[in-house]
Design an enzyme around this catalytic site. Structure first.
Site, PDB file in Angstrom:
ATOM      1  N   GLU A 128       0.842  -1.214   0.000  1.00 51.93           N
ATOM      2  CA  GLU A 128       0.000   0.000   0.000  1.00 51.93           C
ATOM      3  C   GLU A 128       0.869   1.253   0.000  1.00 51.93           C
ATOM      4  O   GLU A 128       0.540   2.245  -0.647  1.00 51.93           O
ATOM      5  CB  GLU A 128      -0.917   0.024   1.240  1.00 51.93           C
ATOM      6  CG  GLU A 128      -2.199  -0.770   1.095  1.00 51.93           C
ATOM      7  CD  GLU A 128      -3.181  -0.159   0.107  1.00 51.93           C
ATOM      8  OE1 GLU A 128      -2.760   0.314  -0.956  1.00 51.93           O
ATOM      9  OE2 GLU A 128      -4.384  -0.186   0.412  1.00 51.93           O
ATOM     10  N   THR A 180      -5.901   9.667  -5.382  1.00 50.64           N
ATOM     11  CA  THR A 180      -5.955   9.591  -3.921  1.00 50.64           C
ATOM     12  C   THR A 180      -5.287  10.821  -3.307  1.00 50.64           C
ATOM     13  O   THR A 180      -5.764  11.375  -2.323  1.00 50.64           O
ATOM     14  CB  THR A 180      -5.236   8.317  -3.431  1.00 50.64           C
ATOM     15  OG1 THR A 180      -5.856   7.201  -4.080  1.00 50.64           O
ATOM     16  CG2 THR A 180      -5.379   8.134  -1.937  1.00 50.64           C
TER      17      THR A 180
END
Lengths: 314, 314
Positions: A128, A180
């Site tokens: 991630e 994001t």
């Protein structure tokens, strides 16, 4: 065992009022990953999809997780992995988390299940980090464990599996890009205390609703007065999708992850399908290509072929 | 029925991270109230304690609730009430809520239980408004229902009884004054989003912990990064009480209501009593008179003499 095949599910993080702490696993879409154990410390990646992701392990989300797993295992093994992604990168449905969590679980399986759940989460967070720049766990955790999970704290890691209410999830992925980093940057650093109080009332209600399978309480608590009003402006059609979905009987919903996907929870498959039709209609009307999924909450999380999940979904 | 005697318990509101939304009922201290039904619309108040509270019904917390109950009942009845308060006004232990909730439940009993729980809460909030200037329900609700309660929303009212974990509660009431208005004013109107996120992770953990009776999760979640750091400066000895109580094995705790009382939750009576001794010692050392209660969470809330509670504590 020399080879293993796993399914890593898409996930919905930031469950409306549960920004950064709550996530759930979907039964659809899922990535498929096949792993083979190698006897030398290297990672070989084959992509069997159209996303053109890097095959250099250092640049690949699954790759960096596998490299970390090799190091953690003592450095005498390696992995060859074939990845068939169905969760589109950038969808807000935990695409990178599926790669990362799938890699951690697949490697662990070939290494004789030597890692604890916390270790699997730590390994997957390395992926991630590569994908988003942040070591967040709110997609990884439901992806590994299934069900609805709470990340009470990241430092130190404190994961609480909550429950798997029998709800239908409708997700629309409009084909637009919401980065994001943009979705993060748009947030205000400070919020009003009165809004924060409203939000934590809803979070408490949502957690209680999930644990009791109390659908009406879940519906009343699916309200976000802090993040959604800011982020939803990045997603055309959002207000209309939400209003019309709730009119059609959905309990509620919001932005999946940092978007652009939008999800709604419903009590019945009939309502969930109607919500799907509404979502599709809204985006067709404004000329945005879209994919709709009508699915349920996954109890298992990452599934190893021939086994039930590694998860603890309830 | 012409007369009724009830016990209205003290309550702890603002359960650490659950500022303005969570509260619990104590088995001690309790107010005692005896009601007699009159056949004309008036309220007569007798105080059988040393607190010198007003006996003018318009100026008395129980009085205004009884007046409202008379109006709601059609205006043809009245009440005479004798109040023996054991919960000291200004203690932070829900003294006004006990008067207000006790009055609502007592009147309702004499009127043949005609009011719903939501109506009882609405009636009692009239008393809280008189006492504090704000129609808050976070003491009233656990006082009426017992157990631990969530106020998800006040407008519209949405009450969620959560659970009654078998925990011991130690409370110290140092004899200093912290005015609710001061305790409100000291709070910042804005908070950092990162702190709010930490807080809602803890709230979600606390609710899950209460509902599962998971003591360790409760303990880890009893952390308040927003209100306590600001308000605790109004309470001398707070940090020492908290640190030493946790060293002695308490799960955690914080300011009761807006103070000055401080509460701690413990798994065993032995620890709870040790915590009580610590609290007493800390305040003796700094020369502040104090009362300590070692008690448990009340399952019943307001108790009507000869009946089990009206509550729905679980």
């Amino acid at each position: 065992m020399e080879t293993v095949k796993i399914k890593a599910p898409g996930t919905v993080a930031n469950l409306v009022c549960g920004f950064d702490i709550l996530g759930l696993a979907l039964n659809e879409p899922c990535d498929i990953m096949e792993f083979r154990l190698l006897d030398e410390p290297k990672v070989v990646i084959h992509n069997r999809d159209a996303f053109d992701l890097p095959t250099d392990p250092e640049q690949n989300v699954a790759g960096v997780v596998l490299l970390a797993a090799i190091e953690k295992a003592g450095g005498n093994v390696g992995f060859e992995v074939t990845i068939e992604k169905h969760i589109k990168p950038g969808s807000g449905l935990g695409s990178s988390a599926a790669s990362a969590a799938g890699a951690a679980v697949g490697a662990n399986k070939l290494l004789g299940n030597r890692f604890s759940t916390d270790e699997l989460i730590q390994l997957a967070m390395i992926g991630e980090k590569l994908a988003t720049g942040v070591k967040h766990a709110d997609n990884i955790t439901p992806c590994i464990l299934g069900g609805i999970t709470l990340i009470r704290s990241i430092h130190p890691i404190d994961i609480v599996p909550l429950a798997t209410p029998d709800l239908y999830v409708t997700v629309v992925h409009p084909q637009i890009e919401v980065r994001t980093s943009d979705a993060r940057q748009i947030l205000k650093q400070q919020v009003y205390l009165k809004d924060a109080i409203k939000q934590w009332g809803n979070i408490a209600g949502l957690v209680a609703g999930f644990m009791r399978n109390d659908k009406q309480l879940i519906g009343r608590s699916l309200e976000d007065v802090i993040i959604e009003p800011v982020r939803s402006i990045l997603i055309p059609g959002f207000d209309e999708v939400k209003t019309r979905s709730k009119e059609a009987g959905a309990l509620g919903g919001g932005i999946s992850g940092s978007g652009p996907s939008v999800f709604m929870l419903s009590e019945t498959e009939t309502i969930a399908r109607e919500v799907g039709a509404i979502m599709n209609a809204v985006y067709r009307e404004i000329g945005i290509e879209n994919y709709v999924y009508v699915t349920t909450i996954s109890k298992e999380g990452v599934q190893v072929d021939g086994e039930s999940g590694v998860g603890s979904g309830e």
